[in-house]
Motif scaffolding. Structure first.
Motif, PDB file in Angstrom:
ATOM      1  N   LYS A  49       0.823  -1.216   0.000  1.00  0.00           N
ATOM      2  CA  LYS A  49       0.000   0.000   0.000  1.00  0.00           C
ATOM      3  C   LYS A  49       0.859   1.268   0.000  1.00  0.00           C
ATOM      4  CE  LYS A  49      -0.537   0.160   5.057  1.00  0.00           C
ATOM      5  NZ  LYS A  49      -1.459  -0.026   6.181  1.00  0.00           N
ATOM      6  N   LYS A  50       2.078   1.167   0.561  1.00  0.00           N
ATOM      7  CA  LYS A  50       2.932   2.353   0.666  1.00  0.00           C
ATOM      8  C   LYS A  50       3.421   2.829  -0.691  1.00  0.00           C
ATOM      9  CE  LYS A  50       4.458   1.546   5.401  1.00  0.00           C
ATOM     10  NZ  LYS A  50       5.588   1.183   6.280  1.00  0.00           N
ATOM     11  N   LEU A  53       1.033   5.382  -2.040  1.00  0.00           N
ATOM     12  CA  LEU A  53       1.145   6.627  -1.273  1.00  0.00           C
ATOM     13  C   LEU A  53       2.438   7.371  -1.615  1.00  0.00           C
ATOM     14  CD1 LEU A  53      -0.121   5.224   2.136  1.00  0.00           C
ATOM     15  CD2 LEU A  53      -1.325   6.896   0.715  1.00  0.00           C
ATOM     16  N   ASP A 212      -1.382  -2.351  -5.619  1.00  0.00           N
ATOM     17  CA  ASP A 212      -0.831  -1.496  -4.558  1.00  0.00           C
ATOM     18  C   ASP A 212      -1.841  -0.441  -4.096  1.00  0.00           C
ATOM     19  OD1 ASP A 212       1.583  -2.864  -4.585  1.00  0.00           O
ATOM     20  OD2 ASP A 212       2.479  -1.526  -6.070  1.00  0.00           O
ATOM     21  N   ALA A 213      -2.507   0.205  -5.048  1.00  0.00           N
ATOM     22  CA  ALA A 213      -3.469   1.259  -4.688  1.00  0.00           C
ATOM     23  C   ALA A 213      -4.668   0.677  -3.946  1.00  0.00           C
ATOM     24  CB  ALA A 213      -3.917   2.007  -5.940  1.00  0.00           C
ATOM     25  N   SER A 215      -4.938  -1.905  -2.233  1.00  0.00           N
ATOM     26  CA  SER A 215      -4.641  -2.491  -0.916  1.00  0.00           C
ATOM     27  C   SER A 215      -4.819  -1.472   0.211  1.00  0.00           C
ATOM     28  CB  SER A 215      -3.220  -3.072  -0.896  1.00  0.00           C
ATOM     29  OG  SER A 215      -2.247  -2.068  -1.052  1.00  0.00           O
ATOM     30  N   ASN A 216      -5.009  -0.210  -0.142  1.00  0.00           N
ATOM     31  CA  ASN A 216      -5.308   0.808   0.857  1.00  0.00           C
ATOM     32  C   ASN A 216      -6.753   0.736   1.349  1.00  0.00           C
ATOM     33  OD1 ASN A 216      -2.966   2.921   1.272  1.00  0.00           O
ATOM     34  ND2 ASN A 216      -2.911   2.316  -0.877  1.00  0.00           N
ATOM     35  N   ASP A 222      -6.966   3.261   6.576  1.00  0.00           N
ATOM     36  CA  ASP A 222      -6.139   3.387   5.363  1.00  0.00           C
ATOM     37  C   ASP A 222      -6.964   3.973   4.211  1.00  0.00           C
ATOM     38  OD1 ASP A 222      -3.910   2.396   6.591  1.00  0.00           O
ATOM     39  OD2 ASP A 222      -4.061   0.383   5.744  1.00  0.00           O
ATOM     40  N   SER A 223      -8.223   3.559   4.105  1.00  0.00           N
ATOM     41  CA  SER A 223      -9.107   4.069   3.045  1.00  0.00           C
ATOM     42  C   SER A 223      -9.253   5.582   3.164  1.00  0.00           C
ATOM     43  CB  SER A 223     -10.493   3.420   3.123  1.00  0.00           C
ATOM     44  OG  SER A 223     -10.417   2.028   3.021  1.00  0.00           O
ATOM     45  N   ASN A 225      -7.204   7.682   4.751  1.00  0.00           N
ATOM     46  CA  ASN A 225      -5.907   8.326   4.500  1.00  0.00           C
ATOM     47  C   ASN A 225      -5.611   8.426   3.007  1.00  0.00           C
ATOM     48  OD1 ASN A 225      -5.292   8.777   7.187  1.00  0.00           O
ATOM     49  ND2 ASN A 225      -4.217   6.834   7.447  1.00  0.00           N
ATOM     50  N   PHE A 226      -5.943   7.354   2.278  1.00  0.00           N
ATOM     51  CA  PHE A 226      -5.698   7.349   0.832  1.00  0.00           C
ATOM     52  C   PHE A 226      -6.590   8.395   0.149  1.00  0.00           C
ATOM     53  CE2 PHE A 226      -5.828   5.012  -3.415  1.00  0.00           C
ATOM     54  CZ  PHE A 226      -4.539   5.377  -3.757  1.00  0.00           C
ATOM     55  N   SER A 229      -5.060  11.776   0.707  1.00  0.00           N
ATOM     56  CA  SER A 229      -3.871  12.009  -0.135  1.00  0.00           C
ATOM     57  C   SER A 229      -4.261  12.333  -1.576  1.00  0.00           C
ATOM     58  CB  SER A 229      -2.966  10.773  -0.137  1.00  0.00           C
ATOM     59  OG  SER A 229      -2.468  10.538   1.140  1.00  0.00           O
TER      60      SER A 229
END
Length: 278
Positions: A49-50, A53, A212-213, A215-216, A222-223, A225-226, A229
């Motif tokens: 996930k990082k 980000l 990767d995207a 997985s947030n 996490d959802s 936070n994404f 961002s």
């Protein structure tokens, strides 16, 4: 074992959706969490996930530099019309807009093909993956990169019709809007917006194909936070560039359909069609 886990995940998702339907929201939430935990266990070796980000962070740091605001504009005209994009956060109504707009006889929507992702990869092969190349774009390099985009896009069009307009729909192309605007200053963006709470919760509840995207979206924090961002980088682009964009709210499309779609068609410079209501 993996296939058993996938079956178990599917069973739990059905339970979660069932509890949601009958209004037992705490139970529903508990089962969505379980389903997402299984999804993580199945995919955790292949996702990070990082990475998604960091991709946003890299662009945020680059585009907030004052040099970007002082970029010299160049002639953006080419044989092809400037591209049009449907962007937004996942679960914000982009698929609804796709379904509606593609019913118009003069509109074709290219649905979620990695055209921009592949385009940026091709450019990065030539510029060593460094965004600084954007400072040095001239008319010749811009023409070259435009042709690269249209070549990739046109592979996804069955029969190119000069009378039609083509819309490239991929929600998270929102992250790359700065690069798109540097090469295509006149690009049009239809920005799909939905209430953040609905959008974030819907992402958490959705069984996305993992990358990767996506997985947030395996937990609610996490959802959120994404979402934060992605929206912040779009706001940065809005403050940095003069963007030819139209923002359409999901709630407006649902409650005031004809007016909302008419406004989008006006933005696209396309007349209303009765097919839209079929």
């Amino acid at each position: 074992e993996k296939s058993e886990n996938i079956k178990e995940q599917s069973r739990i998702v059905i339970l979660a959706k069932s509890y949601d339907q009958i209004g037992e929201f705490e139970k529903a939430f508990e089962y969505f969490e379980k389903a997402n935990e299984i999804s993580f266990n199945i995919n955790n070796k292949f996702i990070n996930k990082k990475k998604a980000l960091k991709m946003i962070e890299k662009r945020t740091n680059f585009f907030k530099d004052n040099k970007v605001k002082n970029w010299k504009q160049f002639n953006s005209k080419s044989k092809e019309s400037s591209p049009i994009f449907i962007i937004g956060f996942p679960r914000s109504g982009t698929t609804l807009l796709d379904t509606i707009l593609r019913s118009h006889p003069l509109i074709e929507v290219i649905e979620e093909k990695p055209i921009i992702g592949n385009w940026i990869k091709e450019i990065q092969k030539e510029v060593d993956s460094d965004l600084k190349y954007l400072h040095n774009i001239n008319e010749n390099s811009a023409q070259k990169f435009r042709k690269m985009y249209f070549d990739l896009r046109n592979k996804n069009i069955k029969k190119n019709n000069g009378k039609k307009i083509y819309i490239d729909k991929m929600p998270l192309n929102i992250i790359y809007a700065g690069e798109i605007l540097r090469i295509f200053p006149d690009a049009k963006f239809i920005m799909a917006l939905r209430h953040p709470c609905d959008c974030v919760l819907s992402c958490f509840m959705q069984s996305f194909k993992m990358n990767d995207a996506m997985s947030n979206f395996l937990n609610l924090e996490d959802s959120a936070n994404f979402y934060d961002s992605v929206m912040k980088i779009w706001q940065l682009y809005m403050n940095t560039f003069s963007i030819n964009q139209y923002t359409v709210k999901y709630e407006d499309v649902v409650t005031n359909f004809e007016k909302s779609i008419n406004n989008i068609l006006d933005f696209l410079e396309v007349a209303w069609s009765k097919n839209i209501l079929k």
